[in-house]
Design an enzyme around this catalytic site. Structure first.
Site, PDB file in Angstrom:
ATOM      1  CB  CYS A   1      -3.247   0.955  -2.368  1.00 32.12           C
ATOM      2  SG  CYS A   1      -3.270   2.732  -2.672  1.00 32.12           S
TER       3      CYS A   1
ATOM      4  CG  HIS B   1      -4.341   4.748   4.884  1.00 33.05           C
ATOM      5  ND1 HIS B   1      -3.894   4.357   3.647  1.00 33.05           N
ATOM      6  CD2 HIS B   1      -3.220   5.026   5.612  1.00 33.05           C
ATOM      7  CE1 HIS B   1      -2.573   4.410   3.616  1.00 33.05           C
ATOM      8  NE2 HIS B   1      -2.135   4.805   4.793  1.00 33.05           N
TER       9      HIS B   1
ATOM     10  CG  ASP C   1      -1.784   1.190   1.394  1.00 32.98           C
ATOM     11  OD1 ASP C   1      -2.260   1.693   0.357  1.00 32.98           O
ATOM     12  OD2 ASP C   1      -2.022   1.640   2.534  1.00 32.98           O
ATOM     13  CB  SER C   2       0.196   4.829  -0.435  1.00 35.00           C
ATOM     14  OG  SER C   2      -0.881   4.891   0.487  1.00 35.00           O
TER      15      SER C   2
ATOM     16  CD  GLU D   1       1.024   6.009   6.242  1.00 33.05           C
ATOM     17  OE1 GLU D   1       2.250   5.952   6.422  1.00 33.05           O
ATOM     18  OE2 GLU D   1       0.341   5.001   5.940  1.00 33.05           O
TER      19      GLU D   1
ATOM     20  CB  CYS E   1      -9.089   5.166   1.232  1.00 31.10           C
ATOM     21  SG  CYS E   1      -7.423   5.407   1.877  1.00 31.10           S
TER      22      CYS E   1
HETATM   23  N1  DGL Z   1      -4.647   3.165   1.274  1.00 33.45           N
HETATM   24  C1  DGL Z   1      -4.684   3.930   0.064  1.00 33.45           C
HETATM   25  C2  DGL Z   1      -5.985   3.685  -0.695  1.00 33.45           C
HETATM   26  O1  DGL Z   1      -6.646   2.682  -0.443  1.00 33.45           O
HETATM   27  C3  DGL Z   1      -4.364   5.354   0.348  1.00 33.45           C
HETATM   28  C4  DGL Z   1      -3.938   6.128  -0.832  1.00 33.45           C
HETATM   29  C5  DGL Z   1      -3.115   7.332  -0.503  1.00 33.45           C
HETATM   30  O2  DGL Z   1      -1.963   7.172  -0.125  1.00 33.45           O
HETATM   31  O3  DGL Z   1      -3.615   8.448  -0.686  1.00 33.45           O
HETATM   32  O4  DGL Z   1      -6.374   4.425  -1.570  1.00 33.45           O
END
Ligand code: DGL
Length: 258
Positions: free
Chosen positions: A70, A182, A7-8, A148, A180
């Site tokens: 992600c 997160h 993921d990011s 984060e 998302c």
């Molecule tokens: N967890 C990522 C998602 O599902 C986050 C993306 C981001 O870093 O903006 O989109």
């Protein structure tokens, strides 16, 4: 042989947790690109470059199937990545279909990043149901950063969540889709704002089921009945990475740099 998940940042741990629960004998390699998060405000080209580097890194570490945990990376890059790499790649998209199926009010709300909402795959997904249900999308800049930073319940998080969720409630949404990964870690705060009559839709379990199905079809499932191991990597600052993984994975783990 291992399942590579990335993921990011640490949001994809919400998917990795379900994969671990459903597939206890598989090895998992999780890679958080926290040093480059958030992806949601970045260009499609940038996201594709990051994903290419990360998937190659996961393959080099032994991954035989990759999960893009992600939504932003999935809608931005999965088609190109599937052409580039010879291994199965499973993505994650907002669970609009489930929400539409169970919606009674005629309005479904989607919480996602700016990049996810403006992508063609998301537009097509929303369009597919638009004759039955009103799909109201809300971009949520700042929420990925709050997760984060492990500010899961602080005042700023509560204010941002209310700012993004309230307009969807005002429009009559009875389902809120977490578009998302997160946001799964903000579900308790989202639930408080949304109230007891609104359902929260998270796609982590369907994604884990799809991973199990693909492992089976491709003959990649582990033959062992010993507990699978986990390796964690982050491109972010190491002290924070340790705190993030310990808090969100739920136990003390070693996090290496990549
Ligand atoms: N967890 C990522 C998602 O599902 C986050 C993306 C981001 O870093 O903006 O989109």
């Amino acid at each position: 042989m291992a399942i590579g998940i990335f993921d990011s940042g640490v949001g994809g741990l919400s998917i990795a947790q379900q994969v671990r629960t459903l597939l206890p004998y598989e090895d998992i390699i999780y890679l958080a690109d926290s040093g480059h998060a958030p992806y949601g405000e970045k260009s499609q080209h940038y996201i594709l470059q990051r994903c290419t580097t990360i998937i190659q890194c996961l393959i080099d570490k032994g991954a035989t199937l990759v999960v893009i945990a992600c939504n932003t990376a999935t809608v931005s890059a999965i088609s190109a990545l599937r052409e580039m790499f010879p291994i199965p790649i499973v993505g994650v998209e907002p669970g609009v279909k489930t929400a539409v199926k169970n919606c009674k009010s005629g309005v479904v709300g989607i919480l996602a990043t700016t990049q996810t909402l403006k992508s063609a795959p998301f537009q097509q997904l929303a369009q597919r149901f638009s004759n039955k249900i009103k799909v109201e999308a809300q971009a949520c800049p700042g929420l990925v950063e709050q997760v984060e930073a492990l500010h899961l319940t602080d005042h700023k998080t509560q204010v941002l969540v209310a700012q993004y969720v309230q307009p969807l409630l005002n429009k009559g949404a009875d389902h809120l889709v977490l578009g998302c990964t997160h946001y799964a870690f903000l579900a308790p705060v989202i639930k408080i704002v949304a109230g007891p009559n609104v359902s929260i839709i998270n796609t982590a379990i369907p994604v884990a089921l799809e991973v199990a199905r693909r492992l089976d079809i491709e003959g990649l499932a582990s033959a062992s009945t010993a507990a699978g191991g986990e390796c964690f990597f982050s491109s972010g600052e190491q002290d924070l990475a340790h705190r993030q993984f310990n808090a969100l994975w739920g136990k003390a783990v070693k996090v290496e740099t990549f």
